[in-house]
Design a protein around this motif. Sequence first.
Motif, PDB file in Angstrom:
ATOM      1  N   ARG A   1     -22.104   2.620  73.370  1.00 35.59           N
ATOM      2  CA  ARG A   1     -22.979   3.769  73.624  1.00 35.59           C
ATOM      3  C   ARG A   1     -23.114   4.666  72.403  1.00 35.59           C
ATOM      4  O   ARG A   1     -24.223   5.013  71.990  1.00 35.59           O
ATOM      5  CB  ARG A   1     -22.409   4.591  74.793  1.00 35.59           C
ATOM      6  CG  ARG A   1     -23.252   5.783  75.191  1.00 35.59           C
ATOM      7  CD  ARG A   1     -22.582   6.666  76.217  1.00 35.59           C
ATOM      8  NE  ARG A   1     -21.509   7.482  75.662  1.00 35.59           N
ATOM      9  CZ  ARG A   1     -20.205   7.248  75.843  1.00 35.59           C
ATOM     10  NH1 ARG A   1     -19.805   6.218  76.566  1.00 35.59           N
ATOM     11  NH2 ARG A   1     -19.296   8.043  75.289  1.00 35.59           N
ATOM     12  N   ILE A   2     -22.000   5.040  71.799  1.00 35.57           N
ATOM     13  CA  ILE A   2     -22.024   6.010  70.702  1.00 35.57           C
ATOM     14  C   ILE A   2     -22.720   5.448  69.470  1.00 35.57           C
ATOM     15  O   ILE A   2     -23.514   6.145  68.814  1.00 35.57           O
ATOM     16  CB  ILE A   2     -20.590   6.474  70.380  1.00 35.57           C
ATOM     17  CG1 ILE A   2     -20.092   7.393  71.526  1.00 35.57           C
ATOM     18  CG2 ILE A   2     -20.513   7.184  69.037  1.00 35.57           C
ATOM     19  CD1 ILE A   2     -18.628   7.755  71.445  1.00 35.57           C
TER      20      ILE A   2
ATOM     21  N   TYR B   1     -32.312  11.003  62.842  1.00 38.18           N
ATOM     22  CA  TYR B   1     -32.332   9.595  63.252  1.00 38.18           C
ATOM     23  C   TYR B   1     -31.414   9.318  64.442  1.00 38.18           C
ATOM     24  O   TYR B   1     -31.256   8.172  64.849  1.00 38.18           O
ATOM     25  CB  TYR B   1     -31.976   8.699  62.063  1.00 38.18           C
ATOM     26  CG  TYR B   1     -33.103   8.664  61.050  1.00 38.18           C
ATOM     27  CD1 TYR B   1     -34.207   7.851  61.252  1.00 38.18           C
ATOM     28  CD2 TYR B   1     -33.077   9.487  59.927  1.00 38.18           C
ATOM     29  CE1 TYR B   1     -35.254   7.827  60.345  1.00 38.18           C
ATOM     30  CE2 TYR B   1     -34.122   9.485  59.019  1.00 38.18           C
ATOM     31  CZ  TYR B   1     -35.209   8.654  59.233  1.00 38.18           C
ATOM     32  OH  TYR B   1     -36.257   8.643  58.345  1.00 38.18           O
ATOM     33  N   LYS B   2     -30.808  10.377  64.970  1.00 37.99           N
ATOM     34  CA  LYS B   2     -29.971  10.264  66.169  1.00 37.99           C
ATOM     35  C   LYS B   2     -28.861   9.225  65.981  1.00 37.99           C
ATOM     36  O   LYS B   2     -28.627   8.366  66.836  1.00 37.99           O
ATOM     37  CB  LYS B   2     -30.817   9.945  67.402  1.00 37.99           C
ATOM     38  CG  LYS B   2     -31.823  11.041  67.739  1.00 37.99           C
ATOM     39  CD  LYS B   2     -32.650  10.675  68.967  1.00 37.99           C
ATOM     40  CE  LYS B   2     -33.499  11.851  69.428  1.00 37.99           C
ATOM     41  NZ  LYS B   2     -34.471  12.317  68.403  1.00 37.99           N
ATOM     42  N   LYS B   3     -28.175   9.342  64.845  1.00 40.17           N
ATOM     43  CA  LYS B   3     -27.072   8.433  64.556  1.00 40.17           C
ATOM     44  C   LYS B   3     -25.809   9.241  64.281  1.00 40.17           C
ATOM     45  O   LYS B   3     -25.871  10.344  63.715  1.00 40.17           O
ATOM     46  CB  LYS B   3     -27.406   7.529  63.371  1.00 40.17           C
ATOM     47  CG  LYS B   3     -28.562   6.578  63.701  1.00 40.17           C
ATOM     48  CD  LYS B   3     -28.755   5.490  62.681  1.00 40.17           C
ATOM     49  CE  LYS B   3     -29.869   4.550  63.127  1.00 40.17           C
ATOM     50  NZ  LYS B   3     -30.081   3.426  62.184  1.00 40.17           N
TER      51      LYS B   3
ATOM     52  N   ASP C   1     -13.832   8.571  78.007  1.00 44.19           N
ATOM     53  CA  ASP C   1     -15.180   8.158  77.637  1.00 44.19           C
ATOM     54  C   ASP C   1     -15.524   8.555  76.200  1.00 44.19           C
ATOM     55  O   ASP C   1     -16.626   8.289  75.721  1.00 44.19           O
ATOM     56  CB  ASP C   1     -16.217   8.755  78.594  1.00 44.19           C
ATOM     57  CG  ASP C   1     -16.190  10.274  78.637  1.00 44.19           C
ATOM     58  OD1 ASP C   1     -15.166  10.873  78.235  1.00 44.19           O
ATOM     59  OD2 ASP C   1     -17.188  10.865  79.085  1.00 44.19           O
ATOM     60  N   ARG C   2     -14.544   9.172  75.499  1.00 40.86           N
ATOM     61  CA  ARG C   2     -14.775   9.557  74.102  1.00 40.86           C
ATOM     62  C   ARG C   2     -13.717   8.995  73.163  1.00 40.86           C
ATOM     63  O   ARG C   2     -13.491   9.523  72.073  1.00 40.86           O
ATOM     64  CB  ARG C   2     -14.855  11.087  73.997  1.00 40.86           C
ATOM     65  CG  ARG C   2     -16.163  11.624  74.545  1.00 40.86           C
ATOM     66  CD  ARG C   2     -16.410  13.048  74.077  1.00 40.86           C
ATOM     67  NE  ARG C   2     -15.943  14.023  75.041  1.00 40.86           N
ATOM     68  CZ  ARG C   2     -15.443  15.209  74.720  1.00 40.86           C
ATOM     69  NH1 ARG C   2     -15.295  15.552  73.464  1.00 40.86           N
ATOM     70  NH2 ARG C   2     -15.068  16.048  75.653  1.00 40.86           N
ATOM     71  N   LEU C   3     -13.061   7.930  73.582  1.00 38.16           N
ATOM     72  CA  LEU C   3     -12.087   7.241  72.737  1.00 38.16           C
ATOM     73  C   LEU C   3     -12.565   5.825  72.473  1.00 38.16           C
ATOM     74  O   LEU C   3     -13.012   5.131  73.383  1.00 38.16           O
ATOM     75  CB  LEU C   3     -10.717   7.216  73.401  1.00 38.16           C
ATOM     76  CG  LEU C   3     -10.072   8.572  73.700  1.00 38.16           C
ATOM     77  CD1 LEU C   3      -8.774   8.374  74.479  1.00 38.16           C
ATOM     78  CD2 LEU C   3      -9.818   9.360  72.421  1.00 38.16           C
ATOM     79  N   LEU C   4     -12.464   5.382  71.222  1.00 42.29           N
ATOM     80  CA  LEU C   4     -12.980   4.079  70.815  1.00 42.29           C
ATOM     81  C   LEU C   4     -11.857   3.225  70.234  1.00 42.29           C
ATOM     82  O   LEU C   4     -11.055   3.710  69.423  1.00 42.29           O
ATOM     83  CB  LEU C   4     -14.070   4.227  69.745  1.00 42.29           C
ATOM     84  CG  LEU C   4     -15.431   4.769  70.127  1.00 42.29           C
ATOM     85  CD1 LEU C   4     -15.371   6.234  70.560  1.00 42.29           C
ATOM     86  CD2 LEU C   4     -16.398   4.635  68.941  1.00 42.29           C
TER      87      LEU C   4
ATOM     88  N   PHE D   1     -14.814  -1.231  74.835  1.00 39.60           N
ATOM     89  CA  PHE D   1     -16.187  -1.714  74.666  1.00 39.60           C
ATOM     90  C   PHE D   1     -17.254  -0.651  74.895  1.00 39.60           C
ATOM     91  O   PHE D   1     -18.066  -0.359  74.015  1.00 39.60           O
ATOM     92  CB  PHE D   1     -16.440  -2.899  75.611  1.00 39.60           C
ATOM     93  CG  PHE D   1     -17.821  -3.486  75.487  1.00 39.60           C
ATOM     94  CD1 PHE D   1     -18.085  -4.459  74.533  1.00 39.60           C
ATOM     95  CD2 PHE D   1     -18.861  -3.067  76.319  1.00 39.60           C
ATOM     96  CE1 PHE D   1     -19.365  -5.000  74.398  1.00 39.60           C
ATOM     97  CE2 PHE D   1     -20.131  -3.599  76.200  1.00 39.60           C
ATOM     98  CZ  PHE D   1     -20.386  -4.567  75.230  1.00 39.60           C
ATOM     99  N   ASP D   2     -17.267  -0.046  76.079  1.00 39.64           N
ATOM    100  CA  ASP D   2     -18.408   0.771  76.497  1.00 39.64           C
ATOM    101  C   ASP D   2     -18.682   1.950  75.567  1.00 39.64           C
ATOM    102  O   ASP D   2     -19.846   2.242  75.253  1.00 39.64           O
ATOM    103  CB  ASP D   2     -18.199   1.305  77.922  1.00 39.64           C
ATOM    104  CG  ASP D   2     -18.133   0.205  78.970  1.00 39.64           C
ATOM    105  OD1 ASP D   2     -18.583  -0.925  78.672  1.00 39.64           O
ATOM    106  OD2 ASP D   2     -17.630   0.472  80.084  1.00 39.64           O
TER     107      ASP D   2
END
Length: 270
Positions: A264-265, A124-126, A225-228, A259-260
């Motif tokens: 996206r993830i 399911y690409k989650k 780009d990989r930190l939330l 945000f971004d």
Amino acid sequence: MKIIDAHIHFCQELYFDQIAELAGHENTSAHLKEQYAAHNIVHGVVMGNRSLELSDHHYPDDLSYCIGLDSTCFKVEEAVRQADLVEKHLLRKNCVGIKLYPGYNHFYLYDPVVDPFYQLAMQYKKPVAVHTGLTATSNALLKYSHPLILDEVAVRYPQVQFVMCHIGNPWLVDAIAVIEKNENVAADLSGILEGRIDRMTDFFAEKHGYINFLKVWLEYLDKYDRLLYGTDWPLANISNYIEFVAHIIPEKHHDKVFFDNANRIYQLGL
């Protein structure tokens, strides 16, 4: 600046009521909505820690959720039914992933009993979010929540996006190594603060060594780009947490982290 809180809990239980009060909040839907409006938080991602029953997972429109799996999901006699229930969740638009609690439920992430759920995430690409680092209860086992354990499943399932919740704190160097090595691993910055801090300037001064250590390794990683952004609501005060993350993340990367990246993830479409 718009913000997504990529890690919250949404339970009307005494434990969550008490920690919300310590953080200067109320553990109610109305209060959360009020705080989101005050801080321009446009969405939150709930880390599910209820049953797998569909009826237990109804949330306001500004919240999505990851369906949480506990140890009952890995009993052989229940495997087919549990996987079927998880699939029903993943078919929902507002279910944006799976959440695993290995330290609390005493299993290794690479145990074959978890494979059906990774396969569902892949189908399911989650993403799969994983509690890593310290735990809130003493009967949990840290050997299962060490961030290095995530390395093996990240290699085994390169098509699955993993989110290392709490960035493995306090095993920050190990966590950074896993993220650097595996392109399919991101991390949220939730659960580092707790309660309400009256003077953040004093906090930054008192915790100078720890904060500098964290900043140094985040700069070493240089994968903003990989930190939330995430709070682990209602564990921490929202104002404090925004100030904390803004302090440890260079300003030029704020839009990504706040945000971004979560948009996206978790494929929120915001």
